[in-house]
Design an enzyme around this catalytic site. Structure first.
Site, PDB file in Angstrom:
ATOM      1  N   GLU A  68     -96.437   1.909  63.485  1.00  0.00           N
ATOM      2  CA  GLU A  68     -97.056   0.238  63.460  1.00  0.00           C
ATOM      3  C   GLU A  68     -96.137  -0.591  64.448  1.00  0.00           C
ATOM      4  O   GLU A  68     -96.726  -1.004  65.389  1.00  0.00           O
ATOM      5  CB  GLU A  68     -96.976  -0.275  62.249  1.00  0.00           C
ATOM      6  CG  GLU A  68     -97.898   0.487  61.001  1.00  0.00           C
ATOM      7  CD  GLU A  68     -99.362   0.100  61.058  1.00  0.00           C
ATOM      8  OE1 GLU A  68     -99.785  -0.640  61.987  1.00  0.00           O
ATOM      9  OE2 GLU A  68    -100.098   0.641  60.347  1.00  0.00           O
ATOM     10  N   HIS A  92    -109.169  -0.524  57.470  1.00  0.00           N
ATOM     11  CA  HIS A  92    -110.269   0.004  57.056  1.00  0.00           C
ATOM     12  C   HIS A  92    -111.526  -0.761  56.528  1.00  0.00           C
ATOM     13  O   HIS A  92    -112.074  -0.619  55.415  1.00  0.00           O
ATOM     14  CB  HIS A  92    -109.994   1.078  56.021  1.00  0.00           C
ATOM     15  CG  HIS A  92    -108.896   2.114  56.470  1.00  0.00           C
ATOM     16  ND1 HIS A  92    -109.128   2.951  57.508  1.00  0.00           N
ATOM     17  CD2 HIS A  92    -107.560   2.103  56.192  1.00  0.00           C
ATOM     18  CE1 HIS A  92    -108.156   3.701  57.877  1.00  0.00           C
ATOM     19  NE2 HIS A  92    -106.972   3.225  56.996  1.00  0.00           N
ATOM     20  N   ASP A 142    -106.893   2.819  64.703  1.00  0.00           N
ATOM     21  CA  ASP A 142    -106.595   3.758  63.702  1.00  0.00           C
ATOM     22  C   ASP A 142    -106.932   5.192  63.947  1.00  0.00           C
ATOM     23  O   ASP A 142    -106.163   6.214  63.629  1.00  0.00           O
ATOM     24  CB  ASP A 142    -107.217   3.323  62.345  1.00  0.00           C
ATOM     25  CG  ASP A 142    -106.906   4.488  61.119  1.00  0.00           C
ATOM     26  OD1 ASP A 142    -105.886   4.514  60.830  1.00  0.00           O
ATOM     27  OD2 ASP A 142    -108.029   4.986  61.114  1.00  0.00           O
ATOM     28  N   ASP A 155    -102.183  -0.177  65.711  1.00  0.00           N
ATOM     29  CA  ASP A 155    -102.199   0.719  64.568  1.00  0.00           C
ATOM     30  C   ASP A 155    -101.361   1.959  64.599  1.00  0.00           C
ATOM     31  O   ASP A 155    -100.896   2.355  65.534  1.00  0.00           O
ATOM     32  CB  ASP A 155    -103.538   1.107  63.857  1.00  0.00           C
ATOM     33  CG  ASP A 155    -103.528   1.214  62.481  1.00  0.00           C
ATOM     34  OD1 ASP A 155    -102.491   1.221  61.672  1.00  0.00           O
ATOM     35  OD2 ASP A 155    -104.764   1.765  62.118  1.00  0.00           O
ATOM     36  N   GLY A 156    -100.666   2.388  63.428  1.00  0.00           N
ATOM     37  CA  GLY A 156     -99.945   3.620  63.133  1.00  0.00           C
ATOM     38  C   GLY A 156     -99.990   4.343  62.262  1.00  0.00           C
ATOM     39  O   GLY A 156    -101.072   3.979  61.326  1.00  0.00           O
ATOM     40  N   ASP A 208    -102.857  -4.438  61.297  1.00  0.00           N
ATOM     41  CA  ASP A 208    -103.312  -4.209  59.588  1.00  0.00           C
ATOM     42  C   ASP A 208    -101.945  -3.899  58.943  1.00  0.00           C
ATOM     43  O   ASP A 208    -102.174  -3.635  57.898  1.00  0.00           O
ATOM     44  CB  ASP A 208    -104.218  -3.018  59.520  1.00  0.00           C
ATOM     45  CG  ASP A 208    -103.831  -1.813  59.915  1.00  0.00           C
ATOM     46  OD1 ASP A 208    -102.449  -1.513  60.214  1.00  0.00           O
ATOM     47  OD2 ASP A 208    -104.642  -0.751  60.143  1.00  0.00           O
TER      48      ASP A 208
END
Length: 292
Positions: A51, A129, A139, A12-13, A76
């Site tokens: 990301e 999320h 995240d 994740d970023g 994501d």
């Protein structure tokens, strides 16, 4: 310490401002249930680049692990997933131009991803999320680095990742900006109620590696302050007789929730004995008792 087989990655970023200060997070799951977490930061970047940076870190780790087992990489970011699995072949044929003839954004990172991509990797999209534990943790790591802080993490790792971690920390490696902050490494100990000799040696090795990575004193102090704050909270919970849920206890200990529930009804943790008290609905409640 024996090598471990990687089962999956969660990447994740995050970025504040987009563009602005950014961070990336990587959660590495092994078939034996252990977990390694890595993260980094850049002073000025975009969410898409972070990301991609997380995915690049994952591919570097897989390359250094030199395993033949297939691995699933969860992201994501539809931009990353579709870019590496669908769009990139067309970009390359057109000389890194889009269908409109424009230069492909983030070409440097796409080239790094393309070079590192492996047929062992299955790229999968996971909605952000949505309660997925791996995605949520990645995240949290990325967001912490983007905000200029870092999670309070236990600092150890499987020995077969040493080369990869050294490479990821090298600002001269393709795909890593010279503004990339030193990497923070963490290994969540296997589900056990006691600290084994192997884990003790792992912690010692981790300390040496962190020194090799030349982490700034400010970062080390920040991590120490985070640990002290967690211990202070545990002490207050014990002294006040508060009961906490399995997920809350896992957050306090910085482990997966399953590592709490699998330890039994009564076990030691640092300066406390943790005891299962009762169940309320779907929650198991625990009590901490200070022992010195």
């Amino acid at each position: 310490m024996s090598n471990r087989i990687i089962e999956s990655f969660y990447t994740d970023g995050a970025c504040l401002g987009n563009p602005g200060p950014g961070g990336w997070g990587l959660v590495i799951n092994f078939v034996d249930g252990s977990v390694v977490e890595i993260g980094g930061a850049e002073e000025q970047t975009t969410n898409n680049r972070m990301e991609m940076q997380a995915a690049i870190a994952a591919l570097k780790v897989l390359d250094a692990a030199r395993q033949s087992n297939p691995v699933t990489l969860y992201t994501d970011s539809e931009y990353v997933k579709k870019g590496i699995t669908q769009w990139i072949s067309g970009w390359k044929k057109k000389g890194w131009k889009t269908s409109k003839g424009e230069a492909v954004s983030n070409q440097d990172l796409w080239q790094s991803l393309d070079r590192l991509n492996s047929n062992l990797i299955t790229w999968k999209y996971v909605r952000g999320h949505s309660g997925n534990p791996g995605n949520e943790r990645a995240d949290a790591i990325a967001s912490a680095f983007a905000s200029g802080t870092s999670p309070s993490l236990q600092q150890a790792f499987p020995s077969n990742l040493e080369v990869a971690l050294q490479e990821i920390s090298d600002p001269n490696v393709a795909g890593l900006s010279d503004k990339t902050a030193p990497t923070t490494i963490a290994y969540k100990e296997k589900q056990s109620s006691v600290l084994t000799a192997e884990q003790t040696m792992t912690e010692s090795l981790a300390n040496n590696v962190l020194e090799d990575l030349n982490l700034p004193r400010e970062l080390r102090v920040t991590q120490l302050r985070g640990l002290i704050e967690s211990l202070r909270i545990a002490d207050e919970i014990a002294s006040k007789g508060y009961l906490i849920s399995s997920s809350e206890l896992a957050d306090l200990m910085d482990v997966n929730a399953s590592a709490v529930t699998s330890r039994g009804d009564h076990w030691p943790w640092r300066n406390w004995v943790v005891s299962r008290v009762r169940r309320e609905g779907n929650q198991i409640l625990w009590q901490l008792e200070r022992v010195d």
